[in-house]
Write an enzyme that holds these catalytic residues in place. Structure first.
Site, PDB file in Angstrom:
ATOM      1  N   GLU A 156       0.852  -1.203   0.000  1.00 33.98           N
ATOM      2  CA  GLU A 156       0.000   0.000   0.000  1.00 33.98           C
ATOM      3  C   GLU A 156       0.879   1.240   0.000  1.00 33.98           C
ATOM      4  O   GLU A 156       1.984   1.217   0.519  1.00 33.98           O
ATOM      5  CB  GLU A 156      -0.963  -0.016   1.184  1.00 33.98           C
ATOM      6  CG  GLU A 156      -0.327  -0.222   2.543  1.00 33.98           C
ATOM      7  CD  GLU A 156       0.202   1.016   3.182  1.00 33.98           C
ATOM      8  OE1 GLU A 156      -0.283   2.097   2.834  1.00 33.98           O
ATOM      9  OE2 GLU A 156       1.113   0.917   4.027  1.00 33.98           O
ATOM     10  N   PHE A 157       0.345   2.303  -0.591  1.00 34.25           N
ATOM     11  CA  PHE A 157       1.079   3.576  -0.639  1.00 34.25           C
ATOM     12  C   PHE A 157       0.205   4.700  -0.080  1.00 34.25           C
ATOM     13  O   PHE A 157       0.224   5.824  -0.568  1.00 34.25           O
ATOM     14  CB  PHE A 157       1.514   3.878  -2.081  1.00 34.25           C
ATOM     15  CG  PHE A 157       2.347   2.773  -2.690  1.00 34.25           C
ATOM     16  CD1 PHE A 157       3.678   2.617  -2.326  1.00 34.25           C
ATOM     17  CD2 PHE A 157       1.788   1.878  -3.596  1.00 34.25           C
ATOM     18  CE1 PHE A 157       4.452   1.584  -2.864  1.00 34.25           C
ATOM     19  CE2 PHE A 157       2.553   0.842  -4.146  1.00 34.25           C
ATOM     20  CZ  PHE A 157       3.885   0.704  -3.772  1.00 34.25           C
ATOM     21  N   LEU A 158      -0.601   4.357   0.916  1.00 29.54           N
ATOM     22  CA  LEU A 158      -1.542   5.333   1.475  1.00 29.54           C
ATOM     23  C   LEU A 158      -0.847   6.261   2.455  1.00 29.54           C
ATOM     24  O   LEU A 158      -0.047   5.810   3.260  1.00 29.54           O
ATOM     25  CB  LEU A 158      -2.663   4.615   2.232  1.00 29.54           C
ATOM     26  CG  LEU A 158      -3.342   3.442   1.538  1.00 29.54           C
ATOM     27  CD1 LEU A 158      -4.297   2.750   2.499  1.00 29.54           C
ATOM     28  CD2 LEU A 158      -4.088   3.938   0.317  1.00 29.54           C
ATOM     29  N   ARG A 159      -1.187   7.539   2.380  1.00 31.52           N
ATOM     30  CA  ARG A 159      -0.679   8.478   3.372  1.00 31.52           C
ATOM     31  C   ARG A 159      -1.772   8.749   4.385  1.00 31.52           C
ATOM     32  O   ARG A 159      -2.939   8.898   3.995  1.00 31.52           O
ATOM     33  CB  ARG A 159      -0.323   9.822   2.719  1.00 31.52           C
ATOM     34  CG  ARG A 159       0.945   9.792   1.924  1.00 31.52           C
ATOM     35  CD  ARG A 159       1.024  10.998   1.038  1.00 31.52           C
ATOM     36  NE  ARG A 159      -0.105  11.019   0.098  1.00 31.52           N
ATOM     37  CZ  ARG A 159      -0.328  12.002  -0.768  1.00 31.52           C
ATOM     38  NH1 ARG A 159       0.452  13.048  -0.792  1.00 31.52           N
ATOM     39  NH2 ARG A 159      -1.343  11.948  -1.607  1.00 31.52           N
ATOM     40  N   LYS A 209       7.961  -1.480  -2.268  1.00 26.41           N
ATOM     41  CA  LYS A 209       7.413  -0.776  -1.100  1.00 26.41           C
ATOM     42  C   LYS A 209       8.536  -0.143  -0.264  1.00 26.41           C
ATOM     43  O   LYS A 209       8.492   1.034   0.084  1.00 26.41           O
ATOM     44  CB  LYS A 209       6.596  -1.762  -0.263  1.00 26.41           C
ATOM     45  CG  LYS A 209       6.196  -1.259   1.095  1.00 26.41           C
ATOM     46  CD  LYS A 209       5.202  -0.128   1.010  1.00 26.41           C
ATOM     47  CE  LYS A 209       4.967   0.468   2.384  1.00 26.41           C
ATOM     48  NZ  LYS A 209       3.982   1.506   2.408  1.00 26.41           N
ATOM     49  N   CYS A 265       5.478   4.904   9.732  1.00 24.34           N
ATOM     50  CA  CYS A 265       6.008   4.191   8.553  1.00 24.34           C
ATOM     51  C   CYS A 265       7.476   4.476   8.279  1.00 24.34           C
ATOM     52  O   CYS A 265       8.303   3.567   8.366  1.00 24.34           O
ATOM     53  CB  CYS A 265       5.180   4.541   7.327  1.00 24.34           C
ATOM     54  SG  CYS A 265       3.442   4.208   7.570  1.00 24.34           S
TER      55      CYS A 265
HETATM   56  C1  UGA Z   1       4.086   7.364   4.087  1.00 22.49           C
HETATM   57  C2  UGA Z   1       4.128   7.325   2.553  1.00 22.49           C
HETATM   58  O1  UGA Z   1       4.025   8.644   2.028  1.00 22.49           O
HETATM   59  C3  UGA Z   1       3.002   6.450   2.004  1.00 22.49           C
HETATM   60  O2  UGA Z   1       3.101   6.366   0.588  1.00 22.49           O
HETATM   61  C4  UGA Z   1       3.114   5.051   2.624  1.00 22.49           C
HETATM   62  O3  UGA Z   1       2.054   4.213   2.191  1.00 22.49           O
HETATM   63  C5  UGA Z   1       3.059   5.158   4.127  1.00 22.49           C
HETATM   64  O4  UGA Z   1       4.130   6.011   4.572  1.00 22.49           O
HETATM   65  C6  UGA Z   1       3.203   3.765   4.695  1.00 22.49           C
HETATM   66  O5  UGA Z   1       4.248   3.128   4.498  1.00 22.49           O
HETATM   67  O6  UGA Z   1       2.230   3.242   5.268  1.00 22.49           O
HETATM   68  P1  UGA Z   1       2.679   8.733   5.907  1.00 22.49           P
HETATM   69  O7  UGA Z   1       3.585   8.123   6.939  1.00 22.49           O
HETATM   70  O8  UGA Z   1       1.224   8.757   6.157  1.00 22.49           O
HETATM   71  O9  UGA Z   1       2.897   8.017   4.472  1.00 22.49           O
HETATM   72  O10 UGA Z   1       3.125  10.261   5.770  1.00 22.49           O
HETATM   73  P2  UGA Z   1       3.869  11.194   4.711  1.00 22.49           P
HETATM   74  O11 UGA Z   1       2.905  12.142   4.139  1.00 22.49           O
HETATM   75  O12 UGA Z   1       4.689  10.417   3.775  1.00 22.49           O
HETATM   76  O13 UGA Z   1       4.837  12.016   5.700  1.00 22.49           O
HETATM   77  C7  UGA Z   1       5.841  11.352   6.459  1.00 22.49           C
HETATM   78  C8  UGA Z   1       6.634  12.346   7.264  1.00 22.49           C
HETATM   79  O14 UGA Z   1       7.464  13.141   6.427  1.00 22.49           O
HETATM   80  C9  UGA Z   1       5.800  13.336   8.083  1.00 22.49           C
HETATM   81  O15 UGA Z   1       6.379  13.459   9.367  1.00 22.49           O
HETATM   82  C10 UGA Z   1       5.912  14.633   7.314  1.00 22.49           C
HETATM   83  O16 UGA Z   1       5.784  15.771   8.122  1.00 22.49           O
HETATM   84  C11 UGA Z   1       7.323  14.515   6.748  1.00 22.49           C
HETATM   85  N1  UGA Z   1       7.541  15.318   5.524  1.00 22.49           N
HETATM   86  C12 UGA Z   1       6.877  15.034   4.375  1.00 22.49           C
HETATM   87  C13 UGA Z   1       8.475  16.345   5.529  1.00 22.49           C
HETATM   88  O17 UGA Z   1       9.136  16.616   6.560  1.00 22.49           O
HETATM   89  N2  UGA Z   1       8.699  17.047   4.386  1.00 22.49           N
HETATM   90  C14 UGA Z   1       8.024  16.779   3.238  1.00 22.49           C
HETATM   91  O18 UGA Z   1       8.280  17.473   2.225  1.00 22.49           O
HETATM   92  C15 UGA Z   1       7.087  15.754   3.234  1.00 22.49           C
END
Ligand code: UGA
Length: 437
Positions: A156-159, A209, A265
């Site tokens: 999955e690639f869900l955020r 993944k 994640c």
């Molecule tokens: C992440 C991946 O984006 C999903 O594709 C994946 O499915 C998921 O992990 C998983 O393995 O289940 P998620 O953990 O919900 O999703 O959050 P993200 O939106 O990826 O953000 C992760 C972290 O990176 C957050 O703490 C966010 O604040 C930080 N971030 C993100 C930054 O510091 N800078 C950015 O430009 C983007």
């Protein structure tokens, strides 16, 4: 199709609800009775926009069911998705015990052909372990010894925060299979989404993944490293990120400098990938450095706070944001939680506000912190205001009101949500991450 989803955590619940919404009959199973009881009432323990409504609607229309009974659910289903947790052990190795136990349970209840799909993020070769376990236990315990099954991997690639949208409109769907039959079932299942589908072998799907999450984390650490250089030479990270991100080969997303990544994640998956690569004979120094840079961002913020207010002990610090990112109440491995812990340990008093995560944070920090009803009560009487999560609500702030409430007009913006020029013009001392002085 009739589908069993084992594990009603984040991934399981979103996957189950979305498959039901696409017209399938879904049986969601979890060993946690309390959770199942509340799900049966249509109550969801996590905050995810649109999820509760989707679950309730599909319950009413008879497409999604919740139970603790793995046996009857598996027997009724054509497919079984394994969505159990894979927590990290010390050293980063994922703990796959739940996965093994579930595989044994599935094996005992295979009454006719089943497609068993791993959705939990797992190291390469887990698919083979699941297959071996199911073969061994269905041969010894299953009533129908000849019942066939296939294994597949469908990462999955869900955020969090946009999980439903990500499920319904994915950039791609990845399916790792080893038979035509498994491939066709999965192609059929995902047909309504009209998304590009990558069909590959199981091991490659498992690596896709890990590599996807690691690449995204690498982008974040890369931009954070550049932000340190920007600050040293007087450049601006936001303009630099835009300048490089407009190159289609690079892309603008995941180039926001700040406190670094957290959540359930990235930190766990990176540790697992480093461990897995090393087990396979490759020392993944690149990823080790991604992790080091990420950890360093927290030191940078603490240093910025102490520079802004001189001594931390005895000071009151207004904090905006507790969750690891906006639109979620998830505080697992949340950088804001780490930073607050360190500030409290150093003798600061915290006044915190978060739109969704305060209920969960209350269980972690009880002393040295006051939970406030909004941005302005967190600011009232504080020596500075620190932004730790980039919730939209924090972007539209009344600076004039804020200035009157703060003891000193100081803002430390750990997510670069404000315009430094505008804020400084209003009389604040402002510091962001890698912004032009
Ligand atoms: C992440 C991946 O984006 C999903 O594709 C994946 O499915 C998921 O992990 C998983 O393995 O289940 P998620 O953990 O919900 O999703 O959050 P993200 O939106 O990826 O953000 C992760 C972290 O990176 C957050 O703490 C966010 O604040 C930080 N971030 C993100 C930054 O510091 N800078 C950015 O430009 C983007």
């Amino acid at each position: 199709m009739k589908i069993t989803i084992i594990g009603t955590g984040y991934v399981g619940l979103v996957t189950g609800a979305c498959f039901a919404d696409l017209g399938n009959i879904v049986y969601c199973v979890d060993s946690d009775r309390g959770k199942i009881d509340s799900l049966k009432k249509g109550k969801i323990t996590i905050y995810e926009p649109g999820l509760e409504e989707m679950v309730r609607q599909n319950m009413e229309e008879g497409r999604i069911y919740f139970s603790t009974n793995i046996k009857s659910s598996v027997k009724k289903s054509d497919m079984v998705f394994i969505c159990v947790g894979t927590p990290s052990r010390e050293g980063g190795e994922p703990d796959l015990l739940a996965l093994e136990n579930v595989s044994r349970e599935i094996a005992k209840n295979i009454n006719n052909y089943k497609l068993i799909v791993e959705k939990s993020t797992v190291p390469v070769e887990t698919g083979q372990w699941v297959k071996r376990t199911i073969s061994a236990f269905s041969a010894s315990g299953g009533k129908d010894r000849k019942a066939k099954f296939d294994i597949a991997c469908n990462p999955e690639f869900l955020r969090e925060g946009t999980a439903i949208k990500d499920f319904m409109h994915p950039d791609r769907v990845v399916i790792g299979v080893e038979s035509e039959r498994a491939k066709n079932i999965l192609l059929d299942l995902y047909k309504p989404l009209s998304a590009p589908i990558v069909v590959t072998d199981i091991k490659s799907a498992e690596i896709i993944k890990h590599a996807s999450n690691s690449f995204l984390a690498m982008k974040i650490s890369f931009i954070n490293a550049i932000s340190v250089i920007c600050e040293k030479v007087g450049a601006d990270i936001k303009e630099v990120a835009r300048g490089i991100g407009l190159d289609k080969r690079i892309g603008r997303e995941f180039l926001n400098a700040g406190l670094g990544f957290g959540g359930s994640c990235f930190p766990k998956d990176i540790a697992a990938f480093i461990h897995m690569a090393e087990k396979a004979g490759y020392r993944f120094d690149l990823l080790r450095e991604v992790r080091n840079i990420n950890e360093n961002q927290k030191d940078i913020i603490i240093e910025k706070i102490s520079k802004a207010i001189w001594n931390i002990p005895g000071k009151t610090i207004g904090v905006l944001g507790l969750s690891f990112k906006p639109d979620t109440d998830d505080i697992r491995n949340a950088p804001p939680m780490d930073i607050i812990k360190r500030l409290i340990e150093q003798g600061a008093k915290i006044k915190a506000y978060d739109p969704k995560a305060m209920k969960k944070a209350r269980k972690v920090f009880k002393k040295g912190i006051t939970y406030c009803k909004d941005i302005y009560s967190a600011a009232k009487g504080s020596d500075c205001l620190v932004v730790l999560t980039d919730w939209n609500e924090f972007k539209e702030i009344d600076f004039k009101r804020l200035k009157k409430l703060l003891k000193q007009p100081v803002i430390v913006d750990g997510r670069n949500i404000y315009d430094p020029y505008r804020v400084k013009k209003l009389g604040f001392t402002y510091t962001g991450i890698g912004r032009r002085a």
